[in-house]
Design a protein around this motif. Structure first.
Motif, PDB file in Angstrom:
ATOM      1  N   GLU A 135       0.839  -1.202   0.000  1.00 34.11           N
ATOM      2  CA  GLU A 135       0.000   0.000   0.000  1.00 34.11           C
ATOM      3  C   GLU A 135       0.873   1.250   0.000  1.00 34.11           C
ATOM      4  O   GLU A 135       0.590   2.211  -0.708  1.00 34.11           O
ATOM      5  N   ASN A 136       1.958   1.232   0.774  1.00 36.55           N
ATOM      6  CA  ASN A 136       2.892   2.352   0.818  1.00 36.55           C
ATOM      7  C   ASN A 136       3.499   2.593  -0.567  1.00 36.55           C
ATOM      8  O   ASN A 136       3.581   3.736  -1.024  1.00 36.55           O
ATOM      9  N   ALA A 137       3.905   1.526  -1.235  1.00 41.10           N
ATOM     10  CA  ALA A 137       4.489   1.669  -2.574  1.00 41.10           C
ATOM     11  C   ALA A 137       3.459   2.229  -3.548  1.00 41.10           C
ATOM     12  O   ALA A 137       3.769   3.123  -4.358  1.00 41.10           O
ATOM     13  N   ASP A 138       2.221   1.740  -3.455  1.00 40.05           N
ATOM     14  CA  ASP A 138       1.158   2.254  -4.326  1.00 40.05           C
ATOM     15  C   ASP A 138       0.909   3.734  -4.071  1.00 40.05           C
ATOM     16  O   ASP A 138       0.722   4.515  -5.012  1.00 40.05           O
ATOM     17  N   LEU A 139       0.901   4.131  -2.785  1.00 41.08           N
ATOM     18  CA  LEU A 139       0.684   5.537  -2.444  1.00 41.08           C
ATOM     19  C   LEU A 139       1.835   6.422  -2.933  1.00 41.08           C
ATOM     20  O   LEU A 139       1.611   7.550  -3.379  1.00 41.08           O
ATOM     21  N   ARG A 140       3.052   5.906  -2.863  1.00 41.08           N
ATOM     22  CA  ARG A 140       4.202   6.685  -3.366  1.00 41.08           C
ATOM     23  C   ARG A 140       4.094   6.903  -4.873  1.00 41.08           C
ATOM     24  O   ARG A 140       4.391   7.991  -5.373  1.00 41.08           O
ATOM     25  N   VAL A 141       3.689   5.861  -5.591  1.00 44.31           N
ATOM     26  CA  VAL A 141       3.511   5.988  -7.043  1.00 44.31           C
ATOM     27  C   VAL A 141       2.433   7.028  -7.340  1.00 44.31           C
ATOM     28  O   VAL A 141       2.599   7.900  -8.194  1.00 44.31           O
ATOM     29  N   GLN A 142       1.320   6.940  -6.604  1.00 41.56           N
ATOM     30  CA  GLN A 142       0.235   7.902  -6.812  1.00 41.56           C
ATOM     31  C   GLN A 142       0.695   9.311  -6.464  1.00 41.56           C
ATOM     32  O   GLN A 142       0.364  10.272  -7.175  1.00 41.56           O
TER      33      GLN A 142
ATOM     34  N   GLU B  13       3.705  10.521  -6.661  1.00 46.22           N
ATOM     35  CA  GLU B  13       4.593  10.976  -7.734  1.00 46.22           C
ATOM     36  C   GLU B  13       3.784  11.408  -8.953  1.00 46.22           C
ATOM     37  O   GLU B  13       4.084  12.430  -9.579  1.00 46.22           O
ATOM     38  N   ARG B  14       2.750  10.652  -9.285  1.00 47.32           N
ATOM     39  CA  ARG B  14       1.872  11.030 -10.398  1.00 47.32           C
ATOM     40  C   ARG B  14       1.186  12.369 -10.109  1.00 47.32           C
ATOM     41  O   ARG B  14       1.100  13.233 -10.991  1.00 47.32           O
ATOM     42  N   ASP B  15       0.697  12.528  -8.884  1.00 44.94           N
ATOM     43  CA  ASP B  15       0.046  13.778  -8.504  1.00 44.94           C
ATOM     44  C   ASP B  15       1.024  14.949  -8.593  1.00 44.94           C
ATOM     45  O   ASP B  15       0.676  16.026  -9.095  1.00 44.94           O
ATOM     46  N   ALA B  16       2.256  14.740  -8.107  1.00 44.91           N
ATOM     47  CA  ALA B  16       3.268  15.808  -8.156  1.00 44.91           C
ATOM     48  C   ALA B  16       3.601  16.169  -9.603  1.00 44.91           C
ATOM     49  O   ALA B  16       3.742  17.364  -9.943  1.00 44.91           O
ATOM     50  N   THR B  17       3.684  15.163 -10.463  1.00 46.08           N
ATOM     51  CA  THR B  17       3.951  15.423 -11.880  1.00 46.08           C
ATOM     52  C   THR B  17       2.804  16.225 -12.506  1.00 46.08           C
ATOM     53  O   THR B  17       3.029  17.188 -13.247  1.00 46.08           O
ATOM     54  N   ARG B  18       1.576  15.837 -12.175  1.00 52.33           N
ATOM     55  CA  ARG B  18       0.407  16.551 -12.712  1.00 52.33           C
ATOM     56  C   ARG B  18       0.362  17.984 -12.212  1.00 52.33           C
ATOM     57  O   ARG B  18       0.059  18.919 -12.967  1.00 52.33           O
ATOM     58  N   ILE B  19       0.714  18.200 -10.931  1.00 52.12           N
ATOM     59  CA  ILE B  19       0.746  19.559 -10.370  1.00 52.12           C
ATOM     60  C   ILE B  19       1.757  20.413 -11.116  1.00 52.12           C
ATOM     61  O   ILE B  19       1.490  21.581 -11.472  1.00 52.12           O
ATOM     62  N   ARG B  20       2.939  19.854 -11.387  1.00 55.95           N
ATOM     63  CA  ARG B  20       3.966  20.621 -12.130  1.00 55.95           C
ATOM     64  C   ARG B  20       3.469  20.974 -13.528  1.00 55.95           C
ATOM     65  O   ARG B  20       3.700  22.074 -14.027  1.00 55.95           O
ATOM     66  N   GLU B  21       2.786  20.014 -14.190  1.00 56.54           N
ATOM     67  CA  GLU B  21       2.230  20.285 -15.519  1.00 56.54           C
ATOM     68  C   GLU B  21       1.204  21.414 -15.467  1.00 56.54           C
ATOM     69  O   GLU B  21       1.209  22.319 -16.313  1.00 56.54           O
TER      70      GLU B  21
END
Length: 164
Positions: free
Chosen positions: A133-140, A142-150
């Protein structure tokens, strides 16, 4: 020697093929095969059943330490348990109550060990689930952070277009 090899050693030391072992264990051949291959982990119930059926030392089966069989603490010779003494003096005889009292702490200790082993396995399973679950949350994240930068870049671009 690992646990799968010790399990096979138990079966072979009693001169049993897998099917005979399956009958004694009252389980399926695929289960025994998977256990001996290491494809499946022993659970606490199976460990208790094997140790009870074959008079094995739990510590030996789980960790490979101590004698293989319950009995003589040095050699693990189970024959000392299963064969009665030929001559017994009355002063050495014990009542059933006394004999049960002597073995009771050992049996209770083994049961406690098995309960702890079972709890340990459950905790390890929970830990693995939490780690996943921790690994899944980290991936999510990172995706959220990438989307925020975009979105921030798009926002800056739109601000630049308005000011022109």
């Amino acid at each position: 020697m690992n646990i799968k090899n010790r399990l096979r050693q138990v079966r072979e030391s009693f001169g049993l093929n897998q099917m005979q072992f399956v009958e004694k264990m009252q389980t399926s051949q695929s289960t025994i095969s998977a256990l001996e291959k290491g494809d499946r982990a022993l659970n606490a119930e199976v460990v208790i059943r094997i140790c009870d059926l074959f008079n094995l030392n739990t510590e030996w089966l789980l960790r490979g330490t101590g004698p293989m069989h319950k009995g003589d603490p040095k050699t693990g010779d189970a024959s000392l348990i299963s064969q009665p003494q030929k001559t017994q003096h009355t002063e050495n005889m014990k009542s059933k109550k006394e004999m049960t009292g002597d073995a009771s702490p050992v049996v209770e200790s083994q049961r406690e060990i098995m309960e702890l082993f079972k709890k340990n396995m459950e905790l390890q399973e929970r830990l693995m689930a939490v780690m996943q679950e921790n690994a899944d949350l980290r991936v999510q994240a990172e995706r959220d952070a990438t989307r925020i930068r975009e979105l921030e870049r798009e926002n800056e671009a739109l601000k630049g277009e308005r000011s022109e």
